[in-house]
Design an enzyme around this catalytic site. Structure first.
Site, mmCIF file in Angstrom:
data_model
loop_
_atom_site.group_PDB
_atom_site.id
_atom_site.type_symbol
_atom_site.label_atom_id
_atom_site.label_comp_id
_atom_site.label_asym_id
_atom_site.label_seq_id
_atom_site.Cartn_x
_atom_site.Cartn_y
_atom_site.Cartn_z
ATOM 1 N N GLU A 176 17.779 -7.950 -2.452
ATOM 2 C CA GLU A 176 18.257 -9.457 -2.625
ATOM 3 C C GLU A 176 19.572 -9.817 -2.176
ATOM 4 O O GLU A 176 20.597 -9.980 -2.710
ATOM 5 C CB GLU A 176 18.379 -9.597 -4.439
ATOM 6 C CG GLU A 176 17.253 -9.770 -4.988
ATOM 7 C CD GLU A 176 17.441 -9.796 -6.742
ATOM 8 O OE1 GLU A 176 18.621 -9.933 -7.194
ATOM 9 O OE2 GLU A 176 16.354 -10.008 -7.328
ATOM 10 N N GLU A 295 9.552 -7.989 -7.609
ATOM 11 C CA GLU A 295 10.177 -8.228 -8.814
ATOM 12 C C GLU A 295 9.570 -9.389 -9.698
ATOM 13 O O GLU A 295 9.937 -10.498 -8.947
ATOM 14 C CB GLU A 295 11.747 -8.147 -8.749
ATOM 15 C CG GLU A 295 12.373 -6.963 -8.487
ATOM 16 C CD GLU A 295 13.987 -7.158 -8.458
ATOM 17 O OE1 GLU A 295 14.411 -7.920 -9.312
ATOM 18 O OE2 GLU A 295 14.688 -6.204 -7.970
HETATM 19 O O1 KHP Z 1 18.311 -15.269 -10.566
HETATM 20 N N1 KHP Z 1 19.342 -14.509 -10.950
HETATM 21 O O2 KHP Z 1 20.616 -15.013 -11.402
HETATM 22 C C1 KHP Z 1 19.114 -13.205 -10.619
HETATM 23 C C2 KHP Z 1 20.082 -12.285 -11.000
HETATM 24 C C3 KHP Z 1 20.059 -10.983 -10.769
HETATM 25 C C4 KHP Z 1 18.886 -10.702 -10.344
HETATM 26 O O3 KHP Z 1 18.673 -9.000 -10.160
HETATM 27 C C5 KHP Z 1 17.651 -8.603 -9.707
HETATM 28 O O4 KHP Z 1 16.985 -8.521 -11.015
HETATM 29 C C6 KHP Z 1 17.393 -7.031 -11.487
HETATM 30 C C7 KHP Z 1 16.626 -6.444 -12.650
HETATM 31 O O5 KHP Z 1 15.309 -6.154 -12.351
HETATM 32 C C8 KHP Z 1 17.438 -6.222 -10.181
HETATM 33 O O6 KHP Z 1 18.312 -5.065 -10.150
HETATM 34 C C9 KHP Z 1 17.910 -7.173 -9.327
HETATM 35 O O7 KHP Z 1 17.006 -7.055 -7.986
HETATM 36 C C10 KHP Z 1 17.627 -11.214 -10.070
HETATM 37 C C11 KHP Z 1 17.894 -12.752 -10.354
#
Ligand code: KHP
Length: 514
Positions: A176, A295
């Site tokens: 990400e 994810e």
């Molecule tokens: O859309 N958002 O605000 C958002 C915020 C955080 C986010 O983190 C992702 O999700 C986390 C939990 O699986 C993982 O460690 C990361 O890759 C994924 C999406």
């Protein structure tokens, strides 16, 4: 009495989407909260094996049918120094994980995870840190995992007690990197350049690996689309896949939008495929980039996540994002899997995020039991049944206009056929009724004799989910049921299946050409 709603599903043996890659049924273990410590790993637990890993969790993992597990993050990977997590445990130092603001005890690292995956027959998927680190550390980790004796990092692995290379095939180029919350967040040009160079070096160490470039963290990111286009303009010839991440939630009780999440996922996939293909077309390339949907899940994110800076610094495996799921969440998870199966030609890899305790189908208590959340069942059943090729169904169903996604169909369906020589084999059908009324589905199958022998159904509930194994067991008893065989359909005939309101159904049987 108003007439029952109807939908039709046509399946034909020659209309195929593509082979279902078993890696579609992957999951994800991050160093977050209690995913690893007191989740996967708890040396003092009554079921712990000689390596300190909980056997009760391993048993549930096997039942879940997970084929691939992504590790060690997630946001965690972007500030992780992998070298500090290998070698004698007593010499490893705890450090502050900046992503989740937790003291990481550093007792589980690359070797412990890879050996667990190997014992469980799971294909590992490793991520490298492209947040605070770069090309050299990424290439060194590939060498540590996959190198033969006779060079520095491979010899370090051997000195740490592991002679044989692990042969890790799947590698994520960071995580990400488009997200402002990411440690070492980059713009698309910075990331694209770095990913191309890191990927090049990693493939020079081991040309047999597959690489995943970071796509967008969600379709709502303001950079969505241009991020993928720019990143792929740098990495197209180096990488094999682009990642997608998506989390859905029931917002303000808008069930219609929540139940329509699979349609949002479907559009997201089609937009990423279109963007990747546009980059390929402009390059006059015959190569097709595929998707690692590494994810996906239901996550009540809005109420919980606002970036690491809002989290207190914690230690001792704190409870982080331990979402408690309802059967409604389970129905949506089943529907998201329908979408993934229907994109089998472009989505070879997908990971339910996550696997244990953090937004997970498997929950544990320290020194206590492990249990299944309602989201466990549709995943396990789909992973078990979806084999062979995904058939290209024609589905006609009434639709509803939702606040979040516009028009969405009220019935979704996917089917797989594990045919032997194209003549006969196991058939699996996955059906979702998103409406609050029962729907009769007329299944027509010209050229095929279909015999359905049974199935499983999950009904959405209306109760708020309550934490703990007792409530989870009550939900399963109330909402999950085994189905008998629907009436057999022969030849060009049709089989009618009635879907309960707000339900997910998997049917299995056989199909043979007439
Ligand atoms: O859309 N958002 O605000 C958002 C915020 C955080 C986010 O983190 C992702 O999700 C986390 C939990 O699986 C993982 O460690 C990361 O890759 C994924 C999406």
């Amino acid at each position: 009495m108003p007439e029952r709603q109807r939908a039709t599903v046509v399946l034909h043996p020659d209309f195929r989407i593509g082979a279902v890659d078993r890696r579609m049924f992957g999951s994800f273990v991050e160093h977050i909260g209690r995913a690893v410590y007191t989740g996967l790993y708890e040396p003092g637990h009554a079921t712990a094996d000689e390596h300190g890993f909980r056997r009760d969790v391993a048993d549930l993992t096997r039942e879940l049918g997970v084929t691939t597990v992504r590790y060690p993050g997630g946001n965690f990977v972007s500030n992780c120094v992998w070298e500090d997590g290998v070698g004698p445990r007593e010499e490893r130092e705890p450090f502050i994980d900046l992503a989740w603001r937790t003291i990481e005890p550093n007792q589980v690292g690359t070797d412990e995870f890879l050996q667990w995956a190997e014992r469980e027959g799971i294909e590992p998927m490793m991520a490298v840190n492209l947040g605070t680190r770069g090309v050299a550390a990424a290439a060194a980790l590939v060498e540590y995992c996959n190198g033969e004796a006779g060079s520095k990092w491979a010899d370090m692995r051997i000195a740490n007690g592991r002679e044989k290379p692990y042969g890790v095939r799947l590698w994520c180029l960071g995580n990400e990197m488009d997200g402002p919350w990411q440690i070492g967040h980059k713009d698309a040009h910075e990331y694209g350049r770095l990913a191309a160079e890191a990927g090049k070096a990693m493939k020079l160490v081991d040309p047999g690996i597959e690489l995943v470039a970071c796509g967008s963290s969600s379709m709502q990111m303001t950079t969505f689309g241009s991020w993928e286009r720019t990143v792929l303009s740098y990495t197209y010839d180096i990488v094999d896949h682009i990642s997608m991440h998506a989390y859905y939630e029931d917002r303000d009780g808008d069930r219609a939008s929540f139940l329509g999440s699979g349609t949002a996922m479907d559009r997201f996939i089609e937009r990423v495929v279109a963007t990747a293909d546009a980059v390929g077309a402009q390059r006059r390339s015959d190569k097709r980039i595929t998707i690692s949907f590494d994810e996906w899940n239901v996550w009540y994110l809005e109420s919980r996540f606002a970036g690491g800076e809002n989290l207190p610094l914690q230690r001792d495996a704190p409870r982080v994002i331990e979402d408690v799921y309802s059967a409604l969440d389970g129905v949506v998870v089943g529907d998201l899997l329908v979408t993934l199966v229907n994109h089998a030609d472009r989505v070879p890899v997908a990971c339910l995020a996550q696997m244990v305790n953090a937004i997970a189908p498997i929950m544990t208590e320290p020194e206590g039991p492990a249990w299944r959340q309602p989201t466990f069942y549709p995943f396990a059943e789909t992973a078990r049944l979806a084999r062979g090729v995904a058939l290209d169904l024609r589905v006609q169903a009434p639709s509803v206009t939702t606040a979040l996604h516009g028009a969405v169909p009220l019935v979704t369906a996917a089917a797989t056929w594990d045919d032997v020589d194209g003549t006969d084999g196991a058939l699996a059908l996955f059906l979702v009724n998103r409406s609050g009324e029962p729907v009769d589905v007329d299944l027509t199958h010209p050229g095929l004799r279909v015999e359905l022998t049974g199935g499983v159904q999950l009904l959405a509930d209306h109760e708020p989910a309550v934490e703990g194994p007792e409530h989870a067991a009550k939900v399963a008893a109330a909402c999950l049921s085994t189905l008998g065989a629907p009436p057999a359909g022969t030849g060009d005939g049709s089989t009618t299946v009635t879907l309960a309101p707000e339900s997910w159904t998997a049917l299995h049987g056989t199909a043979s050409r007439i």
